[in-house]
Design a protein around this motif. Sequence first.
Motif, mmCIF file in Angstrom:
data_model
loop_
_atom_site.group_PDB
_atom_site.id
_atom_site.type_symbol
_atom_site.label_atom_id
_atom_site.label_comp_id
_atom_site.label_asym_id
_atom_site.label_seq_id
_atom_site.Cartn_x
_atom_site.Cartn_y
_atom_site.Cartn_z
ATOM 1 N N ARG A 155 -29.030 -33.661 32.012
ATOM 2 C CA ARG A 155 -27.871 -32.963 33.677
ATOM 3 C C ARG A 155 -28.313 -33.263 34.947
ATOM 4 N N LEU A 156 -29.295 -33.620 35.037
ATOM 5 C CA LEU A 156 -29.715 -33.790 36.723
ATOM 6 C C LEU A 156 -30.375 -35.244 36.297
ATOM 7 N N GLY A 157 -30.162 -35.695 35.321
ATOM 8 C CA GLY A 157 -30.908 -37.573 35.769
ATOM 9 C C GLY A 157 -29.349 -37.974 35.585
ATOM 10 N N VAL A 158 -28.260 -37.542 34.919
ATOM 11 C CA VAL A 158 -27.025 -38.359 34.678
ATOM 12 C C VAL A 158 -26.015 -37.975 36.195
ATOM 13 N N SER A 159 -26.266 -36.562 36.414
ATOM 14 C CA SER A 159 -25.253 -36.615 37.713
ATOM 15 C C SER A 159 -26.372 -37.121 39.163
ATOM 16 N N LEU A 160 -27.313 -37.634 39.361
ATOM 17 C CA LEU A 160 -27.846 -38.535 40.078
ATOM 18 C C LEU A 160 -27.500 -39.338 40.259
ATOM 19 N N GLN B 283 -25.680 -43.239 29.356
ATOM 20 C CA GLN B 283 -26.135 -42.161 29.359
ATOM 21 C C GLN B 283 -25.225 -40.607 28.783
ATOM 22 N N VAL B 284 -24.042 -40.816 29.079
ATOM 23 C CA VAL B 284 -23.049 -39.966 28.534
ATOM 24 C C VAL B 284 -22.751 -39.737 26.666
ATOM 25 N N ALA B 285 -22.871 -40.580 26.624
ATOM 26 C CA ALA B 285 -22.591 -40.764 24.871
ATOM 27 C C ALA B 285 -23.766 -40.283 24.663
ATOM 28 N N ARG B 286 -24.906 -40.535 24.477
ATOM 29 C CA ARG B 286 -25.770 -39.997 24.507
ATOM 30 C C ARG B 286 -25.879 -38.187 23.766
#
Length: 410
Positions: free
Chosen positions: A360-365, A231-234
């Motif tokens: 950003r929202l999806g990764v934060s959740l 998710q971050v690497a994308r």
Amino acid sequence: MGITDTRRFPVWLLVTWGLSRLALLLLVFKVRAFPGPDVTTDVSVIYHGWYGTLRTGAFPHDDVTWQYPPAAALAVLSPALLPFLDYAQGFYVLAFLADLTVFCLLQSAGMRPGSTLRGAWVWAIGVPLLGPTVYARYDVMVTAVAVAALLAGTRHPRVMGALAGFGALLKAWPALLLVAAVRRRAWVSAAVVAGGLALLFGLTMPGAFSFLTSQRDRGTEVESLGALVFQVARHAGWSGRVVFHYGSVEFAGPYVDWISTAALFLTAGAFGWLLLWRVSVRRMHVHTLADAAFAAVLMSTVTSRVISPQYMVWLVGLAAVCLCFHGSRMALPAGLVLAGCLATVLEFPVFFADVVAGDRLGVSLLLVRNGLLALATVTAARELWLGTVSRPAPTVPPQAARTQETLTPS
């Protein structure tokens, strides 16, 4: 009924459970809409399709989305008990009844002398936090079996073993309920029930163990702890993609196999820690059986390649059993799981499109939800170790304490 009994009658608990379950029923029956994708299609499409195959006396072994032990067929076939309803409606009613069964068990346990209603409150609050997904999956039925097994506990080891063995044939994870069982009768009962059912299904229904291959070939699902790497690497240019594979949304691309393998090693490490704990135990309490099961299932869930939203139902049920006991040390991990339920319903179904997109929202959740689960796991393991293995701090008798104060110079 005396005054004391009247005060103990849990009116607000009953009201909270009743109103929240009415809301869930309105959602799954589509009287009211819930944000995000429709979670009921698993029942009306997937489960219903399996139902047609299972009624012929065979498992859907050609369907890679069938990834469950053979007794799961009983849950999928269960709406046949309500022929006056269509398949999906019958399933929701039975899921509701499983929820009611758990609530009644926890309330009954909490009303006993020396117990507490905290567990029933955890269940009453935790389940609706997950939204309609709870009634649109068969996990609530498995959780009912697990809760009944743990509450049978030390007083009825054979019953506990039989229920744990049956639960393991429903969805594997209830086998972890036995991690702290010390009575040989519990283990024997579990082995007899699980082995007998497995043999029965294997002899009478083709494809009973096809789920093993499907589970083996699963990858890293987008909601799992390991998926956070991608998710971050994308955002840093990773060239992988999201695909629908083996019934879930997974990552595909460079290094995914590495993370999936690492998850398996983490799971093996968790089981190694549990084995170390088991051989190191110095003292067992009445609540240790539930505390250990809760910690074990937390470890199994967090290290898994897949963390589906319905897995949270298991954790809420086990946390609730722990908090039925005054002496349980699992209050903080249980609270973290409840917070994780709120984060879960936001990441699925409400903002699942953001999770899949990796914005950003999806990764934060996901960071919040998985962070809460990881913290709950570490905390539960620590509390379990401190409560059963570490030497308790020496207590100073009152007379000695007074003498010490007298001798201490001012």
